[in-house]
Design a protein around this motif. Structure first.
Motif, PDB file in Angstrom:
ATOM      1  N   ASP A  96       0.877  -1.163   0.000  1.00 35.71           N
ATOM      2  CA  ASP A  96       0.000   0.000   0.000  1.00 35.71           C
ATOM      3  C   ASP A  96       0.924   1.225   0.000  1.00 35.71           C
ATOM      4  OD1 ASP A  96      -1.365   2.276   1.199  1.00 35.71           O
ATOM      5  OD2 ASP A  96      -2.971   0.899   1.771  1.00 35.71           O
ATOM      6  N   LYS A  97       0.965   1.923  -1.149  1.00 33.82           N
ATOM      7  CA  LYS A  97       1.967   2.982  -1.283  1.00 33.82           C
ATOM      8  C   LYS A  97       1.803   4.085  -0.241  1.00 33.82           C
ATOM      9  CE  LYS A  97       3.569   2.089  -5.818  1.00 33.82           C
ATOM     10  NZ  LYS A  97       3.718   2.257  -7.205  1.00 33.82           N
ATOM     11  N   LEU A  98       0.567   4.351   0.150  1.00 37.75           N
ATOM     12  CA  LEU A  98       0.357   5.396   1.160  1.00 37.75           C
ATOM     13  C   LEU A  98       0.880   4.953   2.522  1.00 37.75           C
ATOM     14  CD1 LEU A  98      -3.166   6.746   0.141  1.00 37.75           C
ATOM     15  CD2 LEU A  98      -0.984   7.988   0.025  1.00 37.75           C
TER      16      LEU A  98
ATOM     17  N   LEU B  77      -1.006  11.152 -10.821  1.00 34.15           N
ATOM     18  CA  LEU B  77      -1.992  10.318 -10.123  1.00 34.15           C
ATOM     19  C   LEU B  77      -1.431   8.909 -10.077  1.00 34.15           C
ATOM     20  CD1 LEU B  77      -5.274  11.466 -11.915  1.00 34.15           C
ATOM     21  CD2 LEU B  77      -4.486  12.095  -9.627  1.00 34.15           C
ATOM     22  N   LYS B  78      -1.439   8.302  -8.918  1.00 40.80           N
ATOM     23  CA  LYS B  78      -0.862   6.966  -8.775  1.00 40.80           C
ATOM     24  C   LYS B  78      -1.800   6.025  -8.035  1.00 40.80           C
ATOM     25  CE  LYS B  78       3.618   6.583  -7.976  1.00 40.80           C
ATOM     26  NZ  LYS B  78       5.021   6.820  -7.508  1.00 40.80           N
ATOM     27  N   ALA B  79      -1.709   4.739  -8.392  1.00 42.82           N
ATOM     28  CA  ALA B  79      -2.525   3.721  -7.738  1.00 42.82           C
ATOM     29  C   ALA B  79      -1.929   3.415  -6.371  1.00 42.82           C
ATOM     30  CB  ALA B  79      -2.530   2.458  -8.596  1.00 42.82           C
TER      31      ALA B  79
ATOM     32  N   GLY C 239       4.187  -2.322 -11.594  1.00 43.34           N
ATOM     33  CA  GLY C 239       4.387  -2.555 -13.021  1.00 43.34           C
ATOM     34  C   GLY C 239       4.099  -1.332 -13.878  1.00 43.34           C
ATOM     35  N   GLY C 240       4.166  -0.137 -13.280  1.00 44.56           N
ATOM     36  CA  GLY C 240       3.992   1.103 -14.030  1.00 44.56           C
ATOM     37  C   GLY C 240       2.537   1.402 -14.404  1.00 44.56           C
ATOM     38  N   ARG C 241       1.597   0.591 -13.876  1.00 44.55           N
ATOM     39  CA  ARG C 241       0.207   0.806 -14.283  1.00 44.55           C
ATOM     40  C   ARG C 241      -0.557   1.715 -13.326  1.00 44.55           C
ATOM     41  NH1 ARG C 241      -1.797  -4.990 -15.210  1.00 44.55           N
ATOM     42  NH2 ARG C 241      -0.257  -5.282 -13.554  1.00 44.55           N
TER      43      ARG C 241
ATOM     44  N   ARG D  51      15.967  10.842 -11.690  1.00 44.51           N
ATOM     45  CA  ARG D  51      16.653   9.577 -11.928  1.00 44.51           C
ATOM     46  C   ARG D  51      16.039   8.568 -10.963  1.00 44.51           C
ATOM     47  NH1 ARG D  51      21.649  10.992 -15.185  1.00 44.51           N
ATOM     48  NH2 ARG D  51      22.495   9.033 -14.381  1.00 44.51           N
ATOM     49  N   HIS D  52      15.874   7.335 -11.451  1.00 46.76           N
ATOM     50  CA  HIS D  52      15.371   6.269 -10.583  1.00 46.76           C
ATOM     51  C   HIS D  52      16.588   5.516 -10.047  1.00 46.76           C
ATOM     52  CE1 HIS D  52      12.574   2.754  -9.640  1.00 46.76           C
ATOM     53  NE2 HIS D  52      13.791   2.256  -9.451  1.00 46.76           N
ATOM     54  N   ILE D  53      16.789   5.629  -8.752  1.00 46.24           N
ATOM     55  CA  ILE D  53      17.926   4.932  -8.127  1.00 46.24           C
ATOM     56  C   ILE D  53      17.380   4.115  -6.961  1.00 46.24           C
ATOM     57  CG2 ILE D  53      20.122   5.224  -6.898  1.00 46.24           C
ATOM     58  CD1 ILE D  53      20.574   7.755  -8.636  1.00 46.24           C
TER      59      ILE D  53
ATOM     60  N   ILE E 236      16.481   4.250 -17.426  1.00 51.25           N
ATOM     61  CA  ILE E 236      16.081   3.985 -18.806  1.00 51.25           C
ATOM     62  C   ILE E 236      14.793   3.159 -18.748  1.00 51.25           C
ATOM     63  CG2 ILE E 236      16.725   2.960 -21.031  1.00 51.25           C
ATOM     64  CD1 ILE E 236      18.563   5.267 -20.383  1.00 51.25           C
ATOM     65  N   GLN E 237      13.673   3.842 -18.946  1.00 54.96           N
ATOM     66  CA  GLN E 237      12.360   3.215 -18.790  1.00 54.96           C
ATOM     67  C   GLN E 237      11.460   3.566 -19.961  1.00 54.96           C
ATOM     68  OE1 GLN E 237      10.672   4.929 -15.237  1.00 54.96           O
ATOM     69  NE2 GLN E 237      12.102   3.885 -13.872  1.00 54.96           N
ATOM     70  N   ARG E 238      10.509   2.697 -20.202  1.00 55.20           N
ATOM     71  CA  ARG E 238       9.428   3.076 -21.109  1.00 55.20           C
ATOM     72  C   ARG E 238       8.116   2.769 -20.381  1.00 55.20           C
ATOM     73  NH1 ARG E 238       8.453  -1.618 -20.705  1.00 55.20           N
ATOM     74  NH2 ARG E 238       8.383  -3.336 -22.175  1.00 55.20           N
TER      75      ARG E 238
ATOM     76  N   LEU F  53      10.360   6.280  -3.018  1.00 57.26           N
ATOM     77  CA  LEU F  53       9.293   6.032  -3.988  1.00 57.26           C
ATOM     78  C   LEU F  53       8.416   4.854  -3.530  1.00 57.26           C
ATOM     79  CD1 LEU F  53       8.412   7.086  -6.783  1.00 57.26           C
ATOM     80  CD2 LEU F  53       9.981   5.443  -7.800  1.00 57.26           C
ATOM     81  N   GLU F  54       9.025   3.699  -3.361  1.00 56.84           N
ATOM     82  CA  GLU F  54       8.275   2.529  -2.893  1.00 56.84           C
ATOM     83  C   GLU F  54       9.245   1.412  -2.523  1.00 56.84           C
ATOM     84  OE1 GLU F  54       6.100   0.065  -5.559  1.00 56.84           O
ATOM     85  OE2 GLU F  54       7.526   0.267  -7.178  1.00 56.84           O
ATOM     86  N   VAL F  55       8.698   0.371  -1.887  1.00 60.57           N
ATOM     87  CA  VAL F  55       9.497  -0.829  -1.614  1.00 60.57           C
ATOM     88  C   VAL F  55       8.904  -1.972  -2.425  1.00 60.57           C
ATOM     89  CG1 VAL F  55      10.339  -2.452   0.130  1.00 60.57           C
ATOM     90  CG2 VAL F  55       9.876  -0.078   0.776  1.00 60.57           C
TER      91      VAL F  55
END
Ligand code: ADP
Ligand code: ADP
Ligand code: MG
Length: 505
Positions: free
Chosen positions: A119-121, A161-163, A168-170, A211-213, A235-237, A291-293
């Motif tokens: 739960d990201k929150l 806006l984030k879930a 998985g980037g969705r 940057r994502h580190i 490097i993401q898409r 960002l998240e675990v």
């Protein structure tokens, strides 16, 4: 917790990660049980496991996500543990709980920490209490449009806006200005509901050019936590990683140590057990934000294995069996440089559209400093039922330049025919000036794809298939015709054509 030697592991996954887990088990003298869907009857992970059981139709819900069936097989086959890999059930607290309730060990964190961190929150709350900076954003789910307006105004546009239960980037939507908010909220909520069965979304400030580190961590059942260094995954898409490397070129040793200890604090705050990843964004001013675990083994874990010499799956197995972590933080000394390229069965020319078909020809890359994790063989059928990640090429070099040259050499050597893959795209990226100079951020792929949009690409897939037809059958049914590539110099389609020319002319 009592130490229990694991003797037999059920691998609740497929593809390269299932095979990767089976390999370590075999090295440790642990027997393995594969489960598989009808679509995977002839898959390599099925044949490489000590035993294998078919559990249902291709659709994941009826096979790789079918908790009951998987636990039933584990019990019947007298396993003592279940490894979930990544994706599928790996981040399901219910699955972890049910596995443990059945008297089996779950190779991962406790159900409790999976639930809290999934739960990201809640995760943001836990780690910020531990003094780790989080990306500015809301502390509760969005109730309605006016609530969203109020929060967005507070942090300032653009916002993301984030879930709450995302992955998985969705379920993410960038909102540049207020008038886009209503539609974006509707879309994000709908996508989030269908992807995760949980419609809750929240708002984060959208950081520009971050940057994502991330930091690989290991925790045991006795509250010991260490970290194994960072990975840069910018490097993401579509918010999904394509190329990862370690160390990051963007941070110095002071910031590296700071982010490493922030990751350990975050893990300790959630009483983390097993391998996990604490993700951060680092902005242009080198400020870092949690960002998240990810409470599981990560796709890009080999990069860390190449630099530390550790086998992260082995550590997971030892931790699950009740051992304490074998190393002190100061004993971990990553060496050299490592890069991973994710090879997806996708057509980069068509916006990374999935590509399906049979592997008509396969020539893996080999040689010094190269590791390939894949479950591909000639004849393997790539279907649309599962994730399009089919292989990972990992290089190691004494420094970044050598890791890049080895990757470049390996990607040219690697031939996969019959489907489109992201090999040419990865070749383009690692040879790009911005990548070579280490000057890139999470917008890299989008920025360069835009430029290459109008290219008329040579049909790589059919071309290689034609060539391989010649190689395999030993007769020229169809002459391998090389069509012209891109007219744009820095386009990756041009790159692709050059590569094939070098190979065959
Ligand atoms: P990593 O950070 O390990 O690279 P990714 O976000 O690329 O993780 O996801 C790893 C794998 O798990 C991919 O196959 C992805 O499709 C899948 N995945 C990640 N999160 C979820 C989720 N919440 N639900 C379903 N699949 C997921
Ligand atoms: P997921 O669970 O899908 O992996 P993450 O929160 O890890 O979601 O974010 C995935 C990617 O999305 C990040 O690596 C980054 O590129 C982008 N991203 C996420 N949050 C932000 C943000 N607040 N600002 C800018 N980019 C972001
Ligand atoms: Mg993430």
């Amino acid at each position: 917790m009592q130490s229990h030697r694991i003797q037999k592991v059920l691998v609740a996954n497929r593809g390269e990660i299932a095979l990767r887990i089976i390999r370590t088990c075999e090295e440790m003298g642990i027997r393995t049980v594969a489960v598989y869907s009808e679509a995977d009857r002839t898959a390599l992970h099925v044949r490489r496991a000590s035993e294998a059981y078919e559990i249902g139709p291709p659709a994941p819900l009826e096979s790789y996500l079918a908790m009951d069936k998987i636990i039933q097989v584990a019990k019947a086959a007298k396993c003592d543990a279940v490894h979930p890999g990544y994706g599928f059930l790996s981040e399901s607290p219910d699955f972890a709980r049910r596995v443990e309730k059945s008297g089996l060990l779950f190779i991962g964190p406790t159900a409790r920490s999976i639930r809290a961190l999934g739960d990201k929150l809640r995760a943001r709350d836990i780690v910020s209490r531990a003094g780790v900076p989080v990306v500015p954003g809301s502390t509760e789910p969005i109730r309605d449009l006016s609530h969203a307006r109020q929060i967005a105004a507070e942090f300032g546009y653009p916002v993301l806006l984030k879930a709450v239960g995302g992955g998985g980037g969705r379920g993410m939507r960038i909102v540049k200005e207020e008038k886009e908010l209503g539609q974006a909220l509707r879309e994000a909520t709908a996508e989030t509901r269908s992807a995760f069965g949980d419609p809750r979304v929240y708002i984060e400030k959208y950081l520009r050019h971050p940057r994502h580190i991330e930091v690989q961590i290991l925790g045991d059942s006795y509250d010991n936590v260490i970290h194994l260094g960072e990975r840069e995954c910018s490097i993401q898409r579509r918010f999904q990683k394509m190329i990862e490397e370690s160390p990051s070129t963007f941070i110095d040793d002071v910031l590296r140590a700071e982010i490493g200890s922030a990751a350990v604090r975050a893990a300790k705050a959630s009483r983390y057990r097993s391998a996990g990843t604490v993700e951060f964004l680092v902005d242009e001013d080198k400020k870092y934000y949690f960002l998240e675990v990810n409470t599981r083994i990560q796709v890009e874990h080999p990069v860390t294995e190449m630099r530390t010499g550790l086998d992260i799956v082995e550590e997971q197995l030892r931790i699950a069996s009740g051992e304490s972590i074998r190393w002190k933080q100061e004993e971990i000394s990553p060496r050299g440089h490592s890069i991973e390229c994710r090879i997806y069965a996708e057509d980069a020319d068509e916006g990374f559209l999935p590509s399906v078909g049979k592997i008509a020809y396969l020539r893996p890359a080999q040689g010094n400093g190269i590791r390939i994790d894949s479950a591909l063989e000639m004849g393997t059928e790539i279907t649309s039922y599962y994730d399009a990640l089919i292989s990972k090429v990992v290089s190691w070099g004494i420094d970044r330049a050598q890791a890049i040259s080895r990757m470049d050499r390996a990607l040219r050597e690697y031939l996969i025919a019959g489907i489109k893959t992201t090999i040419p795209f990865c070749l383009y990226v690692i040879n790009h000036k911005a990548f070579r100079n280490g000057e890139y951020d999470t917008g890299f792929v989008q920025e360069f794809s835009k430029r290459n949009h109008q290219t008329t690409a040579a049909d790589d897939g059919r071309l290689i298939a034609a060539i391989s037809g010649v190689l395999v059958a030993g007769e020229a049914k169809e002459a391998p015709i090389l069509t012209g590539g891109s007219q744009i110099k820095d386009g990756w389609s041009g790159w692709k054509t050059k590569r094939i020319e070098q190979e065959y002319h």
